[in-house]
Structures are given as structure tokens and as C-alpha cells.
Scaffold this motif. Structure first.
Motif, short mmCIF file in Angstrom:
data_model
loop_
_atom_site.label_atom_id
_atom_site.label_comp_id
_atom_site.label_asym_id
_atom_site.label_seq_id
_atom_site.Cartn_x
_atom_site.Cartn_y
_atom_site.Cartn_z
N HIS A 121 0.87 -1.19 0.00
CA HIS A 121 0.00 0.00 0.00
C HIS A 121 0.89 1.23 0.00
CE1 HIS A 121 -4.30 1.36 0.89
NE2 HIS A 121 -3.61 2.46 0.66
N TRP A 168 -2.40 2.35 -10.35
CA TRP A 168 -2.54 3.60 -11.12
C TRP A 168 -2.08 4.79 -10.27
CZ3 TRP A 168 -5.18 8.22 -10.44
CH2 TRP A 168 -5.23 9.07 -11.56
N VAL A 179 2.97 14.08 -7.20
CA VAL A 179 2.28 14.57 -5.99
C VAL A 179 2.28 13.54 -4.86
CG1 VAL A 179 0.83 16.26 -7.17
CG2 VAL A 179 0.03 13.89 -6.94
N TYR A 296 -14.65 6.03 -5.71
CA TYR A 296 -14.96 7.25 -4.97
C TYR A 296 -15.88 8.18 -5.74
CZ TYR A 296 -11.57 5.87 -1.47
OH TYR A 296 -10.91 5.19 -0.48
N TRP A 326 -14.28 15.81 -4.66
CA TRP A 326 -14.78 14.81 -5.59
C TRP A 326 -16.30 14.83 -5.65
CZ3 TRP A 326 -11.44 10.35 -3.19
CH2 TRP A 326 -10.10 10.59 -3.45
N1 LIG Z 1 -1.88 16.40 -13.77
N2 LIG Z 1 -1.69 16.75 -12.57
N3 LIG Z 1 -2.53 16.40 -11.59
C1 LIG Z 1 -2.22 16.77 -10.23
C2 LIG Z 1 -3.49 16.77 -9.46
O1 LIG Z 1 -3.52 15.58 -8.75
C3 LIG Z 1 -4.77 15.47 -8.21
C4 LIG Z 1 -4.73 14.41 -7.13
O2 LIG Z 1 -5.27 13.23 -7.75
C5 LIG Z 1 -5.67 12.24 -6.90
C6 LIG Z 1 -6.23 11.11 -7.45
C7 LIG Z 1 -6.62 10.07 -6.63
C8 LIG Z 1 -6.49 10.19 -5.25
C9 LIG Z 1 -6.97 9.12 -4.39
C10 LIG Z 1 -6.99 9.13 -3.02
N4 LIG Z 1 -7.60 7.98 -2.70
C11 LIG Z 1 -7.95 7.55 -1.33
C12 LIG Z 1 -6.87 6.56 -0.97
N5 LIG Z 1 -7.05 5.30 -1.69
C13 LIG Z 1 -6.15 4.39 -0.99
C14 LIG Z 1 -6.17 4.84 0.45
O3 LIG Z 1 -4.85 5.01 0.87
C15 LIG Z 1 -6.89 6.18 0.47
O4 LIG Z 1 -6.19 7.12 1.26
N6 LIG Z 1 -7.91 7.28 -3.77
N7 LIG Z 1 -7.54 8.00 -4.83
C16 LIG Z 1 -5.93 11.34 -4.69
C17 LIG Z 1 -5.53 12.38 -5.51
#
Ligand SMILES: N=NNCCOCCOc1ccc(-c2cn(C[C@@H]3NC[C@@H](O)[C@H]3O)nn2)cc1
Length: 448
Positions: A121, A168, A179, A296, A326
Motif C-alpha cells: 500500500h 494507477w 504529488v 470514490y 470529488w
Molecule cells: N496532472 N496533474 N494532476 C495533479 C493533481 O492531482 C490530483 C490528485 O489526484 C488524486 C487522485 C486520486 C487520489 C486518491 C486518493 N484515494 C484515497 C486513498 N485510496 C487508498 C487509500 O490510501 C486512500 O487514502 N484514492 N484515490 C488522490 C488524488
């Protein structure tokens, strides 16, 4: 009266992960991992928060398990911190790390709670990042070594195993957008990382099968229902590309044994296609017992000439949202489940994460009245119920998350838990949503 009754053997659980709740970042022989390092660099995380202490679950696990028992929660998904087991990522074993997880697993089983373990994880041992991380094929083999030890130590006690959580997010947020840890911004590296993670997944599944263990093994993908902003040809193509980028790249490799042709062509044109062999794809396609999905929200996308590399950008709609920004879109879960059922041979599915962050407040009575989270959960469970009625082999639901915890780049600013954590005192407050979920579990369904 239970209006929406789920199948008798439906798995109701909650989920967490090691780095987000354990703390004890340098205790009992644990090695440094990439999130210890990434959070130590100012500017990476909201207010420079880190997981050094988190929810101190490493020391408070027994009282936390008592809360699970009080709520009647019988299934608990958590992850093992690789660097607690192999401080350098491979070779020397840290016995205290093994002993901690044995205590945790036995404490769960003693309360009649079934563990579901995520092997990876996101918390790669830093020593392995120092040799290239997931870009290095050696790390694939070190992951197999780590998994083999976990199967030998706990394989007879743990019925559900998840190789990876959200490859992913690991590849794109950690290696393309920068990030997340390790903070790399290179799409070609990101897709090479994704490939090696999938390779490591397939090798570990094959290993699990060879050990004649009695449990089930799968992988968890974060998936989204992709909608085009308009019916224009360009926006429809943008949606197909984003679906390939986020969903089909991983689903097709794991469940069909080949990357999707349209995406291979596009990535090749962009010079970001990773190298891979037919043998690789055969390994990745090793049969899994279930597909874990984290849902989500949906993604609404449009063609965007200036958006590198896919010429796709996300819309930010003026619809109800969670604290993560979201959109709340429960129907997207139904659409996703139906699409998976139709396009991937009716594979057994576990929802390994679904939940919502909201800005919870402890009221004057010391309670957290989180009706907004109950509404989110209620509406998503209704869609899950609808999908089951329409034939989807949905076998369980792990709510994200048990405890408020470290939400990666957002630090502790986002509360996903059904149990409130006061980080100043480590006091836990059971939120109204936890009591609501406890009733859902007791009734094996939703009452009106
Ligand atoms: N092109 N530039 N973009 C930059 C902008 O980024 C934007 C950020 O995007 C994302 C996309 C997806 C997530 C995310 C978080 N969780 C929750 C966790 N799942 C596993 C568990 O640990 C939970 O905490 N699932 N998905 C966060 C941020």
C-alpha cells in the motif's frame, strides 16, 4: 424491516493502510520507506504533516480492535509495512516486525474478525527506491521474497490477500504527476513502474497458488466511471482515452493478458510505451480469485489540446462534492460494476474502498453527527445492491476508512474515518456513521 437485503455471505468490512494509521515510523527495527522520506521534504504534504505518529495504531491496535468488535465489524482490511519486515527491502528479516503483525492478526481472530491483508500500500522501503524503485526489475523479485515470507508466516491465518493497492495511483501520482512518493514527474517512468508492479503482482499470485494456501488472492484497482463532457467526437474520444489510461490499461493486462491496443498505439506515438514481452503478459494474467475495486467518484472529461500527454482534461462540475473536491456520484459505482461484469467475464468483485472525507466536527456533546457521510454510504450501497440484483458477483464491501488517518498529500486535513481521531490526544470518537454501518452489518442490508 430490511428493505435491501444483501446475499447471506456478503463480506462487510472496513479498511486502512499501514503508513496512514500505524505511526511508530522508526520503532522496533522498521526501515525507512519512501513516505517517511517524501513527507520529510518541506512542501510535499499539507502543512508538512507526516506519518511519524499518525493514529499510533502500532501501539493502540488492541483498543482499536475492541472498537471493531463493539461495532460488530467482522472483516478488516489493512496493509503490512514492507520495511517493518525487511528494513532494507530484502535480505535481513526484522523479527519484531513479524511479531507485531502476528499480534495484530491474532488479536483480530480472537475477536472473530477476519483479516484481509494488502501486501503493498505504497510504502516502498527507501533502500529499494535508492536502486530505482519499481523501475528496477530487482524490486519485482524483492517483492516476491517479501510476499513469500508473509505467506509462510500468515498464509494459514489470513483468508484474503491483496497484492497491490491502486497501481494507477502509485505510477501516475508517484511517478508522472509527482504529488505522491517518490515525487517523480515522468510518464515514461510511470508506465514502466506500472508494468513492473503488475509483473510483481502476477509472480506473487503464481507463488500463492504454488503454496497450496486456502485463501483467496487478488489485486485492488482504483477505477472510475468515465463520462464525456459533450457528445462531440473529440470529447467522446477523450473519454475513451481516459478510460484506457485509468481503467483498461490495468484491467485488460490483469484479466485479458494484454494491454489495450488503442492505448499501446497512443503511448507508442507519445514515446512513453514501456517495454514488455509476451511472457510478461502471461505472468500478469495469472488467474485471480477476485478483483478489488476502490470507487470514490466518476470522472467527466473533455478534449483539451493543451493537456499533456493525453489531450484530456477533467471537468470540475458544480455538483455536491466531498471534502476531497470529488463529485458525489453514486450511480457511477453501479455503472462501473455493470461494465466490469459485462466486459471481464463476471469476475468476483470486492469493493475494497468506498467512502468520503468530510470536515467532521465534534459537537458540544462530544459526538460527530456525520449524516452527510451516512447519506454518501447509503446511496453508494444502494447502487451496489442494484448491481447485485442485476447479476454482478459483488462479494463484499470494505468501507474507507475505519479511522480518520493520514490522507497522503492532504495530510490529516481530510477525515475519511467512521471513527474520529483527535490527533492531539489519540482519543477515538465513534461517529454516527459507524453506528449506522454497524446496523447495516447486523441487518445484512439497509433498512429504510
Ligand atoms: N496532472 N496533474 N494532476 C495533479 C493533481 O492531482 C490530483 C490528485 O489526484 C488524486 C487522485 C486520486 C487520489 C486518491 C486518493 N484515494 C484515497 C486513498 N485510496 C487508498 C487509500 O490510501 C486512500 O487514502 N484514492 N484515490 C488522490 C488524488
Amino acid at each position: 424491516m430490511v428493505k435491501y437485503k444483501f446475499p447471506d455471505d456478503f463480506i462487510w468490512g472496513v479498511a486502512t493502510s499501514a503508513y496512514q494509521i500505524e505511526g511508530a515510523y522508526n520503532k522496533d527495527g522498521k526501515g525507512e520507506n519512501i513516505w517517511d522520506r517524501f513527507t520529510s521534504i518541506p512542501g510535499n504534504i499539507y502543512k508538512n504533516h507526516n506519518g511519524n505518529v499518525a493514529c499510533d495504531h502500532y501501539h493502540l491496535y488492541q483498543s482499536d480492535i475492541n472498537i471493531l468488535k463493539e461495532l460488530g465489524i467482522k472483516n478488516y482490511r489493512f496493509s503490512i509495512s514492507w520495511a517493518r519486515i525487511f528494513p532494507d527491502g530484502y535480505g535481513k528479516v526484522n523479527q519484531k516486525g513479524i511479531e507485531y503483525y502476528r499480534r495484530l492478526i491474532n488479536a483480530l481472530l480472537d475477536k472473530g474478525i477476519q483479516p484481509a491483508i494488502t501486501l503493498y500500500h505504497w510504502d516502498l522501503p527507501q533502500e529499494l527506491q535508492d536502486i530505482g524503485g519499481w523501475t528496477n526489475k530487482k524490486v519485482v523479485d524483492y517483492f516476491v521474497e517479501y510476499a513469500e515470507l508473509m505467506f509462510k508466516e500468515f498464509g494459514d491465518l489470513v483468508p484474503i490477500w491483496i497484492t497491490h493497492n491502486e497501481p494507477w495511483v502509485v505510477s501516475i501520482l508517484g511517478h508522472a504527476w509527482g504529488v505522491h512518493a517518490p515525487g517523480i514527474k515522468d510518464y515514461k517512468i510511470a508506465l514502466k513502474v506500472a508494468h513492473n508492479i503488475l509483473l510483481s503482482h502476477g509472480k506473487v499470485v503464481k507463488l500463492y497458488r504454488s503454496m497450496s494456501l486456502k485463501g483467496k488472492i487478488g489485486i485492488t484497482l482504483n477505477l472510475s466511471s468515465i463520462h464525456s463532457a459533450t457528445d462531440s467526437e473529440k470529447d467522446l474520444l477523450a473519454a475513451k482515452i481516459y478510460d484506457g489510461f485509468m481503467n483498461r490499461w490495468f484491467l485488460d493486462a490483469i484479466l485479458k493478458g494484454s494491454y489495450p491496443e488503442d492505448m499501446k498505439k497512443l503511448y507508442n506515438e507519445l514515446n512513453i510505451l514501456p517495454q514488455f514481452s509476451d511472457d510478461d503478459m502471461k505472468i500478469i494474467n495469472e488467474r485471480i480469485d477476485f478483483l478489488g475495486i476502490n470507487y470514490y467518484t466518476r470522472s467527466v472529461v473533455k478534449y483539451d489540446e493543451n493537456a499533456y500527454p493525453l489531450k484530456v482534461s477533467m471537468l470540475d462540475l458544480d455538483n455536491p462534492k466531498t471534502d476531497m473536491g470529488w463529485e458525489i456520484y453514486p450511480k457511477g459505482l453501479y455503472e462501473l460494476l455493470i461494465n466490469l461484469h459485462k466486459n471481464y467475464d463476471g469476475i468476483d468483485i470486492l469493493i475494497t474502498e468506498n467512502g468520503a472525507a468530510f470536515n467532521d466536527i465534534v459537537n458540544y456533546k462530544g459526538k460527530v453527527v456525520d449524516d452527510y457521510r451516512i447519506d454518501y454510504l447509503y446511496r453508494h450501497l444502494l447502487e451496489a445492491y442494484r448491481a447485485i440484483c442485476d447479476g454482478v458477483n459483488l462479494k463484499g464491501y470494505y468501507l474507507w476508512s475505519f479511522l480518520d488517518n493520514f490522507e497522503w498529500a492532504e495530510g490529516y486535513s481530510k477525515r475519511f474515518g467512521i471513527v474520529f481521531v483527535d490527533y492531539n490526544t489519540q482519543k477515538r470518537i465513534i461517529k454516527d456513521s459507524a453506528y449506522w454501518y454497524s446496523d447495516v452489518i447486523k441487518n445484512n442490508g439497509i433498512t429504510e
